[in-house]
Write an enzyme that holds these catalytic residues in place. Structure first.
Site, short mmCIF file in Angstrom:
data_model
loop_
_atom_site.label_atom_id
_atom_site.label_comp_id
_atom_site.label_asym_id
_atom_site.label_seq_id
_atom_site.Cartn_x
_atom_site.Cartn_y
_atom_site.Cartn_z
CD GLU A 133 -3.02 -1.17 2.21
OE1 GLU A 133 -2.98 -0.27 3.07
OE2 GLU A 133 -3.93 -2.02 2.16
CD GLU A 280 -3.12 -7.13 3.49
OE1 GLU A 280 -3.98 -6.39 4.03
OE2 GLU A 280 -1.90 -6.95 3.62
#
Length: 519
Positions: A133, A280
């Site tokens: 991220e 995820e």
């Protein structure tokens, strides 16, 4: 009889010559198919008190039939322990290493040599996740992301591993703006320069776009707008399905809508040949007062239905032909994580490898064996004070209506005479009586699920009695039906298997029957 044996002999010789060759062919075909099939993997975080040793961790993964894992680094001990297993692993470049790798081709080459080439192919490294991220959590590092990816890719090319190991970077769902309806979604324009370069790289190298997608957060941020059932993959009536007004596509769950919002966003940048890999997703099993939907029941429902959804291979409304593989966040509760409370409670298992809850994934293959064995028990958690345990024991044997007769004086489970042992028996009695349903092994944190049979000597726990009875039933059923087995020349072959040896022998015996019936 002698002439019959003469006729049979060539076939027996043919059988033993042909089986190894056919098995090799079937095995190769099966492997190729497995590499294409959608899968469910798990993320392995290590912020865990008393984390299993690398060898024990890998043994546990094998026991649970987990075939794909993602690491948040390139842990040498775990990569060594994964050698010669069939477990596929994604290794990661931590965010704090991006600067060095993005600034130096030599550093990137050293990283590949030390963390990938040193283990491959004994350890089946299938991907490299560069950062995590980065674009949304450390935007200052964004300019280094593509240089790091390109340098690592060049190092893979030099090692002749670039066609075997894919490189990507996990992105937060927040890189997409206006995600619903999916057809209106687009990437944050302030990130479009980097994302365009990334997508062109992924297209060129046939690598997936990694996305961290959490319907939990979508639900929490849009309570009253996004129904809980849609977030948990629960069956919906047509009136409760979400409809994209521009495409008229119907969405029965939030995750599919999130995945399609990614596809529409890529299409807006003229990229249509990159698939989404959900790096995820998950649901927390416990939270503080601000997170009332972080419960064991909801976590169980989400992850169980997620697994079934992937293995159903139904794709998304926009791309029914493509089912994204997913990595569940996460394998263990990372109890060392910082608050809020939910951060430490995303795991399928506690750090000691006992399940937080029992997933309901029957019919979805052998993945996560704790569901398919039925051998789970409920026992008292270590470290709980006697007063709390006694209160839970009293409730189980009283209002809970557990069968506590075996822990009375003189009975088989009275000894050792202490609250913890008596509570464990009572907890398991209640848990089994309730059909091992979600939430039936909690007792306000005083109980936990285990796959280790707590029976000792003459003291047989209720769960052990149930398993024993079911085993006897299965044995009797198999003996009665014959189970599709054929005995020949001292060997027993099982034709009930539809792949591997069973499939090959079935073909051989069918052809031999045709041949001999006309002799």
């Amino acid at each position: 009889m002698e002439s019959y044996n003469r006729l049979l002999l060539p076939f027996i010789v043919l059988l033993f010559l042909a089986v190894p060759l056919l098995l090799k062919s079937v095995s190769a075909d099966d492997k190729a198919q497995q590499d294409k099939d959608p899968f469910v993997g798990v993320n392995v975080g290590t912020d865990v008190t008393n984390l299993l040793s690398a060898a024990d961790l890998v043994a546990f993964l094998q026991l649970q039939k987990i075939t794909h894992v993602r690491l948040y680094d390139a842990n040498a001990e775990i990569l060594k322990a994964l050698a010669k297993t069939k477990i596929r692993v994604i290794v990661s470049v931590p965010n704090n290493q991006l600067l060095a790798i993005g600034s130096s081709n030599a550093t990137a080459a050293t990283w590949i040599g030390r963390n990938v080439a040193a283990y491959y192919p004994q350890t089946l490294i299938t991907g490299i996740a560069v950062g995590d991220e980065v674009l949304t959590t450390v935007p200052s590092s964004a300019p280094l992301l593509m240089p790091a990816i390109e340098s690592l890719y060049s190092a893979l090319v030099a090692a002749n591993l670039h066609t075997l190991i894919k490189i990507s970077t996990p992105n937060s769902a927040s890189v997409i703006l206006d995600p619903f309806p999916p057809s209106q979604a687009f990437f944050n324009q302030s990130l479009s320069s980097v994302l365009t370069q990334l997508l062109q790289f992924l297209s060129r190298t046939q690598s997936p776009l990694m996305m961290n997608l959490y319907p939990y957060y979508v639900f929490m941020q849009n309570k009253g707008v996004v129904p809980l059932d849609n977030s948990l993959f629960k069956p919906l009536t047509p009136s409760k399905e979400m409809v994209d007004p521009n495409t008229l596509l119907h969405y029965t769950n939030v995750l599919d809508a999130m995945i399609d919002s990614v596809y529409f966003s890529m299409k807006n940048l003229n990229v249509t040949d990159v698939v989404v890999l959900v790096s995820e997703t998950g649901w927390p099993s416990k939270g503080d007062s601000k997170e009332p939907y972080a419960t064991i029941d909801n976590a169980d429902t989400y992850n169980s239905n997620l697994i079934k959804h992937v293995f159903d291979r139904s794709g998304t409304p926009l791309h029914p032909e493509v089912t994204s593989s997913v990595y569940i966040y996460e394998l263990f509760n990372e109890d060392l994580r910082s608050p809020p409370l939910s951060e430490a409670n995303w795991g399928l298992f506690y750090g000691n490898s006992t399940p937080v809850y029992l997933l309901h994934v029957s019919g979805s293959g052998t993945f996560l064996a704790n569901d398919t064995t039925n051998q789970t028990y409920c026992i008292a958690t270590d470290g709980i004070d006697v007063k709390t345990l006694q209160a839970a024991l009293d409730w189980a044997c009283g209002p809970g209506r557990a069968n506590c007769s075996e822990i009375q004086p003189g009975e088989s489970c009275y000894q050792p005479n202490n609250v913890k042992n008596h509570a464990s028996y009572a907890f398991d009695s209640y848990y089994q009586k309730e059909g091992k349903s979600s939430g039936s092994c909690d007792f306000k944190g005083a109980a936990m699920i285990t796959t280790t049979d707590p029976s000792d000597g003459k003291c047989i726990f209720p769960g052990s009695k149930i398993v024993s009875n079911k085993t006897n039933e299965v044995v009797n059923s198999t003996e009665a039906s014959g189970g599709g087995r054929v005995r020949m020349v001292g060997f027993e072959f099982d034709f009930s298997q539809k792949s591997g040896v069973g499939k090959v022998l079935q073909m051989l015996f069918a052809s031999s029957f045709f041949y001999y019936s006309f002799l």
